[in-house]
Design a protein around this motif. Structure first.
Motif, PDB file in Angstrom:
ATOM      1  N   MET A   5       0.727  -1.056  -0.100  1.00 26.73           N
ATOM      2  CA  MET A   5      -0.267   0.314   0.058  1.00 26.73           C
ATOM      3  C   MET A   5       0.866   1.536   0.390  1.00 26.73           C
ATOM      4  O   MET A   5       2.055   1.024   0.913  1.00 26.73           O
ATOM      5  N   ASN A   6       0.597   2.633  -0.965  1.00 31.18           N
ATOM      6  CA  ASN A   6       1.007   3.688  -1.074  1.00 31.18           C
ATOM      7  C   ASN A   6       0.646   4.763   0.336  1.00 31.18           C
ATOM      8  O   ASN A   6       0.138   4.007   0.949  1.00 31.18           O
ATOM      9  N   ASN A   7       1.729   5.701   0.793  1.00 29.53           N
ATOM     10  CA  ASN A   7       1.513   6.327   1.624  1.00 29.53           C
ATOM     11  C   ASN A   7       0.438   7.395   1.771  1.00 29.53           C
ATOM     12  O   ASN A   7       0.539   6.743  -0.403  1.00 29.53           O
ATOM     13  N   PHE A   8      -0.461   7.299   2.313  1.00 31.44           N
ATOM     14  CA  PHE A   8      -1.497   8.279   1.837  1.00 31.44           C
ATOM     15  C   PHE A   8      -1.932   9.499   3.178  1.00 31.44           C
ATOM     16  O   PHE A   8      -1.354   8.950   4.356  1.00 31.44           O
ATOM     17  N   GLU A   9      -2.726  10.295   2.642  1.00 33.85           N
ATOM     18  CA  GLU A   9      -3.103  11.268   3.928  1.00 33.85           C
ATOM     19  C   GLU A   9      -4.138  11.452   3.505  1.00 33.85           C
ATOM     20  O   GLU A   9      -4.429  12.539   2.622  1.00 33.85           O
ATOM     21  N   TYR A  10      -5.254  11.356   4.205  1.00 37.03           N
ATOM     22  CA  TYR A  10      -7.189  11.158   3.976  1.00 37.03           C
ATOM     23  C   TYR A  10      -6.793  12.638   5.043  1.00 37.03           C
ATOM     24  O   TYR A  10      -7.267  12.625   6.508  1.00 37.03           O
ATOM     25  N   CYS A  11      -8.095  13.340   5.026  1.00 37.82           N
ATOM     26  CA  CYS A  11      -9.319  14.193   5.396  1.00 37.82           C
ATOM     27  C   CYS A  11     -10.595  14.754   4.957  1.00 37.82           C
ATOM     28  O   CYS A  11     -10.179  14.993   3.543  1.00 37.82           O
ATOM     29  N   ASN A  12     -11.450  14.004   5.417  1.00 31.92           N
ATOM     30  CA  ASN A  12     -12.396  14.931   4.985  1.00 31.92           C
ATOM     31  C   ASN A  12     -13.564  15.645   5.625  1.00 31.92           C
ATOM     32  O   ASN A  12     -14.262  14.869   6.906  1.00 31.92           O
ATOM     33  N   PRO A  13     -13.497  16.611   5.407  1.00 31.98           N
ATOM     34  CA  PRO A  13     -14.012  17.792   6.664  1.00 31.98           C
ATOM     35  C   PRO A  13     -16.031  18.144   5.942  1.00 31.98           C
ATOM     36  O   PRO A  13     -16.529  18.240   6.952  1.00 31.98           O
ATOM     37  N   THR A  14     -16.171  17.231   5.514  1.00 29.52           N
ATOM     38  CA  THR A  14     -17.757  17.864   4.351  1.00 29.52           C
ATOM     39  C   THR A  14     -18.316  16.751   6.006  1.00 29.52           C
ATOM     40  O   THR A  14     -18.716  15.742   6.486  1.00 29.52           O
ATOM     41  N   ARG A  15     -19.559  17.859   6.684  1.00 29.44           N
ATOM     42  CA  ARG A  15     -20.249  17.200   7.320  1.00 29.44           C
ATOM     43  C   ARG A  15     -21.889  16.490   6.584  1.00 29.44           C
ATOM     44  O   ARG A  15     -22.615  16.837   5.653  1.00 29.44           O
ATOM     45  N   ILE A  16     -22.092  15.035   6.205  1.00 24.60           N
ATOM     46  CA  ILE A  16     -23.268  14.821   5.480  1.00 24.60           C
ATOM     47  C   ILE A  16     -24.287  14.628   6.554  1.00 24.60           C
ATOM     48  O   ILE A  16     -24.819  13.742   8.064  1.00 24.60           O
ATOM     49  N   VAL A  17     -25.693  15.119   6.235  1.00 28.69           N
ATOM     50  CA  VAL A  17     -26.651  15.183   6.584  1.00 28.69           C
ATOM     51  C   VAL A  17     -27.279  14.094   6.070  1.00 28.69           C
ATOM     52  O   VAL A  17     -28.050  14.902   4.944  1.00 28.69           O
ATOM     53  N   PHE A  18     -28.093  13.337   6.465  1.00 31.61           N
ATOM     54  CA  PHE A  18     -28.434  12.128   5.692  1.00 31.61           C
ATOM     55  C   PHE A  18     -30.097  11.767   6.556  1.00 31.61           C
ATOM     56  O   PHE A  18     -30.801  11.376   8.061  1.00 31.61           O
ATOM     57  N   GLY A  19     -30.635  11.848   4.941  1.00 33.79           N
ATOM     58  CA  GLY A  19     -31.931  11.032   5.348  1.00 33.79           C
ATOM     59  C   GLY A  19     -33.475  11.925   5.024  1.00 33.79           C
ATOM     60  O   GLY A  19     -33.274  13.317   4.453  1.00 33.79           O
ATOM     61  N   LYS A  20     -34.863  11.066   5.756  1.00 34.44           N
ATOM     62  CA  LYS A  20     -35.626  11.725   5.459  1.00 34.44           C
ATOM     63  C   LYS A  20     -35.890  13.487   5.369  1.00 34.44           C
ATOM     64  O   LYS A  20     -35.719  13.546   6.744  1.00 34.44           O
ATOM     65  N   GLY A  21     -36.688  14.549   5.081  1.00 33.09           N
ATOM     66  CA  GLY A  21     -36.815  15.562   6.153  1.00 33.09           C
ATOM     67  C   GLY A  21     -35.287  16.392   6.856  1.00 33.09           C
ATOM     68  O   GLY A  21     -36.038  17.553   7.334  1.00 33.09           O
ATOM     69  N   THR A  22     -34.258  16.600   5.771  1.00 30.57           N
ATOM     70  CA  THR A  22     -33.158  16.808   6.384  1.00 30.57           C
ATOM     71  C   THR A  22     -33.083  18.128   5.263  1.00 30.57           C
ATOM     72  O   THR A  22     -32.518  19.195   6.433  1.00 30.57           O
ATOM     73  N   LEU A  23     -33.369  18.956   4.796  1.00 27.40           N
ATOM     74  CA  LEU A  23     -33.259  20.338   4.147  1.00 27.40           C
ATOM     75  C   LEU A  23     -33.807  21.063   5.666  1.00 27.40           C
ATOM     76  O   LEU A  23     -33.206  21.998   4.919  1.00 27.40           O
ATOM     77  N   SER A  24     -34.294  20.999   6.102  1.00 34.88           N
ATOM     78  CA  SER A  24     -34.911  21.648   7.838  1.00 34.88           C
ATOM     79  C   SER A  24     -33.307  21.840   8.214  1.00 34.88           C
ATOM     80  O   SER A  24     -33.780  23.098   8.980  1.00 34.88           O
ATOM     81  N   ARG A  25     -32.926  21.330   8.078  1.00 39.37           N
ATOM     82  CA  ARG A  25     -31.721  21.663   9.314  1.00 39.37           C
ATOM     83  C   ARG A  25     -30.671  22.717   8.766  1.00 39.37           C
ATOM     84  O   ARG A  25     -29.866  23.352   9.135  1.00 39.37           O
ATOM     85  N   LEU A  26     -31.479  23.364   6.964  1.00 40.57           N
ATOM     86  CA  LEU A  26     -30.395  24.356   6.487  1.00 40.57           C
ATOM     87  C   LEU A  26     -30.464  25.466   7.002  1.00 40.57           C
ATOM     88  O   LEU A  26     -29.205  26.209   7.690  1.00 40.57           O
TER      89      LEU A  26
END
Length: 299
Positions: free
Chosen positions: A1-22
Protein backbone atom coordinates in the motif's frame (compact mmCIF):
# COMPACT_ATOMS: atom_id res chain seq x y z
CA UNK A 1 0.00 0.00 0.00
CA UNK A 2 1.27 3.47 -0.87
CA UNK A 3 1.60 6.24 1.69
CA UNK A 4 -1.45 8.48 1.91
CA UNK A 5 -3.00 11.35 3.83
CA UNK A 6 -6.77 11.50 4.24
CA UNK A 7 -9.01 14.18 5.68
CA UNK A 8 -12.67 14.71 4.81
CA UNK A 9 -14.27 17.65 6.62
CA UNK A 10 -17.68 17.56 4.89
CA UNK A 11 -20.61 17.04 7.25
CA UNK A 12 -23.18 14.69 5.73
CA UNK A 13 -26.80 15.10 6.82
CA UNK A 14 -28.64 12.09 5.39
CA UNK A 15 -32.30 11.09 5.28
CA UNK A 16 -35.92 12.18 5.04
CA UNK A 17 -36.84 15.70 6.05
CA UNK A 18 -33.28 16.87 6.47
CA UNK A 19 -33.68 20.01 4.34
CA UNK A 20 -35.07 21.71 7.44
CA UNK A 21 -31.53 21.59 8.88
CA UNK A 22 -30.47 24.31 6.43
CA UNK A 23 -31.53 27.05 8.84
CA UNK A 24 -28.83 26.02 11.33
CA UNK A 25 -26.17 24.93 8.82
CA UNK A 26 -26.12 28.02 6.59
CA UNK A 27 -24.55 31.09 8.24
CA UNK A 28 -26.87 34.10 8.42
CA UNK A 29 -24.38 36.93 8.91
CA UNK A 30 -23.77 37.49 5.17
CA UNK A 31 -25.85 37.18 1.97
CA UNK A 32 -26.18 33.67 0.56
CA UNK A 33 -26.19 32.80 -3.13
CA UNK A 34 -28.40 29.83 -3.96
CA UNK A 35 -27.31 28.18 -7.21
CA UNK A 36 -29.32 25.67 -9.21
CA UNK A 37 -29.79 24.30 -12.69
CA UNK A 38 -33.07 24.06 -14.57
CA UNK A 39 -36.58 23.98 -13.20
CA UNK A 40 -36.66 20.54 -11.56
CA UNK A 41 -36.29 21.90 -8.04
CA UNK A 42 -39.49 23.89 -8.57
CA UNK A 43 -41.39 20.78 -9.66
CA UNK A 44 -40.26 18.46 -6.87
CA UNK A 45 -40.78 20.88 -3.98
CA UNK A 46 -37.10 21.26 -3.12
CA UNK A 47 -37.03 24.96 -3.99
CA UNK A 48 -39.94 25.68 -1.66
CA UNK A 49 -38.33 23.71 1.17
CA UNK A 50 -35.02 25.51 0.78
CA UNK A 51 -36.66 28.93 0.69
CA UNK A 52 -38.71 28.14 3.78
CA UNK A 53 -35.65 26.92 5.68
CA UNK A 54 -33.73 30.08 4.71
CA UNK A 55 -36.60 32.51 5.28
CA UNK A 56 -34.52 34.47 7.80
CA UNK A 57 -31.44 34.60 5.56
CA UNK A 58 -30.66 37.09 2.80
CA UNK A 59 -30.72 34.91 -0.32
CA UNK A 60 -29.73 35.83 -3.88
CA UNK A 61 -30.64 33.23 -6.50
CA UNK A 62 -28.67 32.21 -9.56
CA UNK A 63 -30.19 29.54 -11.77
CA UNK A 64 -29.48 28.11 -15.17
CA UNK A 65 -26.23 26.26 -14.45
CA UNK A 66 -26.27 23.67 -17.24
CA UNK A 67 -25.32 20.00 -17.21
CA UNK A 68 -21.55 19.95 -17.72
CA UNK A 69 -21.31 23.43 -16.17
CA UNK A 70 -19.75 26.05 -18.39
CA UNK A 71 -17.10 28.60 -17.56
CA UNK A 72 -19.13 31.25 -19.34
CA UNK A 73 -22.26 30.76 -17.23
CA UNK A 74 -20.29 30.41 -14.02
CA UNK A 75 -18.49 33.70 -14.62
CA UNK A 76 -21.88 35.41 -14.88
CA UNK A 77 -22.61 34.08 -11.39
CA UNK A 78 -19.24 35.35 -10.19
CA UNK A 79 -20.14 38.89 -11.23
CA UNK A 80 -23.52 38.71 -9.48
CA UNK A 81 -21.88 37.33 -6.33
CA UNK A 82 -19.23 40.03 -6.24
CA UNK A 83 -21.81 42.79 -6.58
CA UNK A 84 -23.97 41.21 -3.87
CA UNK A 85 -21.22 40.73 -1.30
CA UNK A 86 -21.96 37.01 -1.10
CA UNK A 87 -20.47 35.24 1.91
CA UNK A 88 -21.81 31.71 1.39
CA UNK A 89 -22.83 29.58 -1.59
CA UNK A 90 -25.56 26.94 -1.46
CA UNK A 91 -25.65 24.53 -4.40
CA UNK A 92 -29.06 22.93 -4.88
CA UNK A 93 -28.97 20.21 -7.52
CA UNK A 94 -26.71 17.47 -8.83
CA UNK A 95 -23.01 17.25 -9.52
CA UNK A 96 -23.08 19.79 -12.33
CA UNK A 97 -24.56 22.50 -10.13
CA UNK A 98 -22.10 21.66 -7.38
CA UNK A 99 -19.08 21.57 -9.70
CA UNK A 100 -20.07 24.94 -11.11
CA UNK A 101 -20.58 26.34 -7.63
CA UNK A 102 -17.13 25.16 -6.56
CA UNK A 103 -15.57 27.05 -9.45
CA UNK A 104 -17.65 30.12 -8.61
CA UNK A 105 -16.47 29.89 -4.99
CA UNK A 106 -12.81 29.96 -6.03
CA UNK A 107 -13.32 32.60 -8.72
CA UNK A 108 -15.16 35.21 -6.63
CA UNK A 109 -12.13 36.31 -4.54
CA UNK A 110 -9.62 35.84 -7.38
CA UNK A 111 -8.94 39.31 -8.77
CA UNK A 112 -5.50 38.79 -10.30
CA UNK A 113 -6.64 37.56 -13.71
CA UNK A 114 -8.79 34.88 -15.30
CA UNK A 115 -9.78 32.15 -12.80
CA UNK A 116 -9.75 29.63 -15.65
CA UNK A 117 -6.06 29.41 -14.78
CA UNK A 118 -6.98 27.06 -11.93
CA UNK A 119 -8.03 24.53 -14.56
CA UNK A 120 -5.57 25.40 -17.33
CA UNK A 121 -2.63 25.14 -14.92
CA UNK A 122 -4.01 22.63 -12.47
CA UNK A 123 -1.60 21.99 -9.65
CA UNK A 124 0.59 24.94 -10.59
CA UNK A 125 -1.83 27.76 -9.76
CA UNK A 126 -4.12 27.07 -6.80
CA UNK A 127 -6.85 29.17 -5.19
CA UNK A 128 -5.60 31.12 -2.18
CA UNK A 129 -9.13 31.56 -0.85
CA UNK A 130 -12.71 30.60 -1.66
CA UNK A 131 -16.24 31.38 -0.53
CA UNK A 132 -17.54 28.52 1.68
CA UNK A 133 -20.06 26.11 0.14
CA UNK A 134 -22.97 23.96 1.25
CA UNK A 135 -25.02 21.53 -0.81
CA UNK A 136 -28.51 20.11 -1.13
CA UNK A 137 -28.04 17.09 -3.39
CA UNK A 138 -30.88 16.13 -5.74
CA UNK A 139 -29.05 13.82 -8.16
CA UNK A 140 -26.60 11.22 -6.82
CA UNK A 141 -23.82 10.53 -9.32
CA UNK A 142 -20.57 12.44 -9.13
CA UNK A 143 -19.68 12.38 -5.44
CA UNK A 144 -18.97 16.10 -5.69
CA UNK A 145 -20.95 16.62 -2.47
CA UNK A 146 -18.08 15.12 -0.43
CA UNK A 147 -14.89 15.86 -2.36
CA UNK A 148 -12.72 18.82 -3.43
CA UNK A 149 -12.97 18.30 -7.21
CA UNK A 150 -14.67 20.40 -9.89
CA UNK A 151 -14.98 19.79 -13.63
CA UNK A 152 -15.84 22.75 -15.90
CA UNK A 153 -16.38 23.05 -19.65
CA UNK A 154 -15.37 26.08 -21.72
CA UNK A 155 -17.61 26.47 -24.74
CA UNK A 156 -15.38 28.93 -26.59
CA UNK A 157 -12.46 26.48 -26.74
CA UNK A 158 -14.26 23.11 -26.50
CA UNK A 159 -12.33 22.22 -23.36
CA UNK A 160 -13.45 20.25 -20.33
CA UNK A 161 -11.00 20.42 -17.46
CA UNK A 162 -10.81 19.71 -13.75
CA UNK A 163 -9.21 21.26 -10.70
CA UNK A 164 -9.19 20.51 -7.01
CA UNK A 165 -8.64 22.37 -3.78
CA UNK A 166 -9.51 21.71 -0.16
CA UNK A 167 -10.91 25.25 -0.12
CA UNK A 168 -13.82 24.25 -2.39
CA UNK A 169 -14.88 21.13 -0.49
CA UNK A 170 -18.44 21.57 0.83
CA UNK A 171 -18.80 22.38 4.53
CA UNK A 172 -21.93 20.24 4.59
CA UNK A 173 -24.13 18.29 2.20
CA UNK A 174 -27.77 17.38 2.77
CA UNK A 175 -28.72 14.07 1.16
CA UNK A 176 -32.46 13.36 1.23
CA UNK A 177 -33.28 10.43 -1.08
CA UNK A 178 -36.82 11.74 -1.53
CA UNK A 179 -35.46 14.67 -3.54
CA UNK A 180 -34.58 12.16 -6.27
CA UNK A 181 -38.13 10.84 -6.70
CA UNK A 182 -38.99 13.20 -9.56
CA UNK A 183 -35.84 12.49 -11.57
CA UNK A 184 -36.26 11.15 -15.11
CA UNK A 185 -35.31 7.50 -15.45
CA UNK A 186 -32.34 8.40 -17.68
CA UNK A 187 -30.79 10.60 -14.99
CA UNK A 188 -31.16 7.91 -12.33
CA UNK A 189 -29.57 5.41 -14.71
CA UNK A 190 -26.70 7.76 -15.52
CA UNK A 191 -26.05 8.36 -11.84
CA UNK A 192 -25.73 4.63 -11.20
CA UNK A 193 -23.31 4.26 -14.12
CA UNK A 194 -21.25 7.23 -12.97
CA UNK A 195 -20.88 5.87 -9.44
CA UNK A 196 -19.98 2.42 -10.75
CA UNK A 197 -17.25 3.69 -13.05
CA UNK A 198 -15.85 6.04 -10.41
CA UNK A 199 -15.32 2.91 -8.35
CA UNK A 200 -13.83 1.02 -11.31
CA UNK A 201 -11.22 3.75 -11.86
CA UNK A 202 -9.94 3.13 -8.32
CA UNK A 203 -10.22 -0.66 -8.43
CA UNK A 204 -9.17 -2.02 -11.83
CA UNK A 205 -5.59 -0.80 -11.56
CA UNK A 206 -2.24 -2.17 -10.37
CA UNK A 207 -2.42 -4.47 -7.30
CA UNK A 208 -0.79 -2.89 -4.25
CA UNK A 209 -1.94 -5.27 -1.50
CA UNK A 210 -4.93 -3.16 -0.45
CA UNK A 211 -7.52 -5.79 0.52
CA UNK A 212 -9.63 -3.41 2.61
CA UNK A 213 -9.97 -0.81 -0.17
CA UNK A 214 -10.61 -3.57 -2.72
CA UNK A 215 -13.43 -5.03 -0.65
CA UNK A 216 -14.92 -1.61 -0.01
CA UNK A 217 -15.02 -1.08 -3.78
CA UNK A 218 -16.56 -4.51 -4.27
CA UNK A 219 -19.25 -3.62 -1.74
CA UNK A 220 -20.20 -0.61 -3.86
CA UNK A 221 -20.26 -2.73 -7.03
CA UNK A 222 -22.52 -5.33 -5.45
CA UNK A 223 -24.83 -2.75 -3.89
CA UNK A 224 -25.27 -0.89 -7.18
CA UNK A 225 -25.93 -4.18 -9.01
CA UNK A 226 -28.55 -5.17 -6.43
CA UNK A 227 -30.15 -1.80 -5.74
CA UNK A 228 -29.77 -0.13 -9.16
CA UNK A 229 -32.69 -1.97 -10.82
CA UNK A 230 -34.88 -1.25 -7.78
CA UNK A 231 -33.97 2.43 -7.96
CA UNK A 232 -35.26 2.52 -11.54
CA UNK A 233 -38.70 1.24 -10.56
CA UNK A 234 -41.76 3.43 -10.77
CA UNK A 235 -42.96 4.52 -8.26
CA UNK A 236 -39.55 5.10 -6.62
CA UNK A 237 -38.53 2.92 -3.69
CA UNK A 238 -37.03 4.96 -0.86
CA UNK A 239 -34.55 2.35 0.41
CA UNK A 240 -33.19 1.68 -3.08
CA UNK A 241 -32.75 5.38 -3.77
CA UNK A 242 -31.09 5.83 -0.37
CA UNK A 243 -28.60 3.02 -1.02
CA UNK A 244 -27.75 4.30 -4.50
CA UNK A 245 -27.31 7.83 -3.14
CA UNK A 246 -24.86 6.71 -0.47
CA UNK A 247 -22.98 4.52 -2.95
CA UNK A 248 -22.50 7.50 -5.27
CA UNK A 249 -21.13 9.59 -2.43
CA UNK A 250 -18.88 6.79 -1.16
CA UNK A 251 -17.54 6.06 -4.65
CA UNK A 252 -15.73 9.41 -4.87
CA UNK A 253 -15.26 10.85 -1.41
CA UNK A 254 -11.59 9.78 -1.75
CA UNK A 255 -11.88 6.99 0.79
CA UNK A 256 -11.54 4.22 -1.80
CA UNK A 257 -8.42 5.83 -3.21
CA UNK A 258 -6.36 5.75 -0.01
CA UNK A 259 -3.01 4.13 -0.68
CA UNK A 260 -3.87 2.80 -4.13
CA UNK A 261 -2.86 3.59 -7.71
CA UNK A 262 -5.78 5.27 -9.49
CA UNK A 263 -6.57 5.37 -13.21
CA UNK A 264 -9.07 7.99 -14.56
CA UNK A 265 -8.10 7.53 -18.22
CA UNK A 266 -11.72 6.66 -19.06
CA UNK A 267 -12.82 9.94 -17.50
CA UNK A 268 -10.23 11.98 -19.37
CA UNK A 269 -11.27 10.49 -22.71
CA UNK A 270 -14.94 10.90 -21.83
CA UNK A 271 -14.38 14.57 -21.04
CA UNK A 272 -13.27 15.11 -24.63
CA UNK A 273 -16.49 13.55 -25.96
CA UNK A 274 -18.48 15.88 -23.75
CA UNK A 275 -16.44 18.95 -24.68
CA UNK A 276 -16.76 18.42 -28.44
CA UNK A 277 -20.10 16.63 -28.81
CA UNK A 278 -22.09 17.33 -25.65
CA UNK A 279 -22.34 13.65 -24.69
CA UNK A 280 -23.67 13.19 -21.15
CA UNK A 281 -20.85 12.43 -18.74
CA UNK A 282 -21.99 8.98 -17.60
CA UNK A 283 -22.88 7.99 -21.16
CA UNK A 284 -19.39 8.91 -22.32
CA UNK A 285 -17.94 6.67 -19.61
CA UNK A 286 -20.19 3.78 -20.61
CA UNK A 287 -18.98 4.16 -24.21
CA UNK A 288 -15.27 4.38 -23.41
CA UNK A 289 -14.67 1.89 -20.60
CA UNK A 290 -15.56 -1.36 -22.44
CA UNK A 291 -13.49 -0.28 -25.43
CA UNK A 292 -10.47 0.45 -23.24
CA UNK A 293 -10.73 -3.00 -21.70
CA UNK A 294 -11.08 -4.66 -25.10
CA UNK A 295 -8.04 -2.81 -26.35
CA UNK A 296 -6.06 -3.83 -23.28
CA UNK A 297 -6.98 -7.49 -23.71
CA UNK A 298 -5.88 -7.40 -27.35
CA UNK A 299 -2.44 -6.00 -26.60
Amino acid sequence: MNNFEYCNPTRIVFGKGTLSRLAELVPSDKPVMMTYGGGSIFDNGVYAQVKEALSKHTVIEFGGIPPNPTYERCMQAVEVARRGGIGFLLAVGGGSVLDGTKFIAAAIPYLDGDPWIFLAKRGEVMPASAIPIGCVLTLPATGSEMNPFSVISRESTHEKRAFDSELIQPKFSILDPETTFSLPRAQVRNGIVDAYIHTVEQYMTTPLNTPLQDRQAEAIFLTLIEEGPKALQDPPEYEARANVMWCATSALNRHLGCGILQDWATHLIGHELTAFYGVAHAESLAIILPQRWRQGLEQ
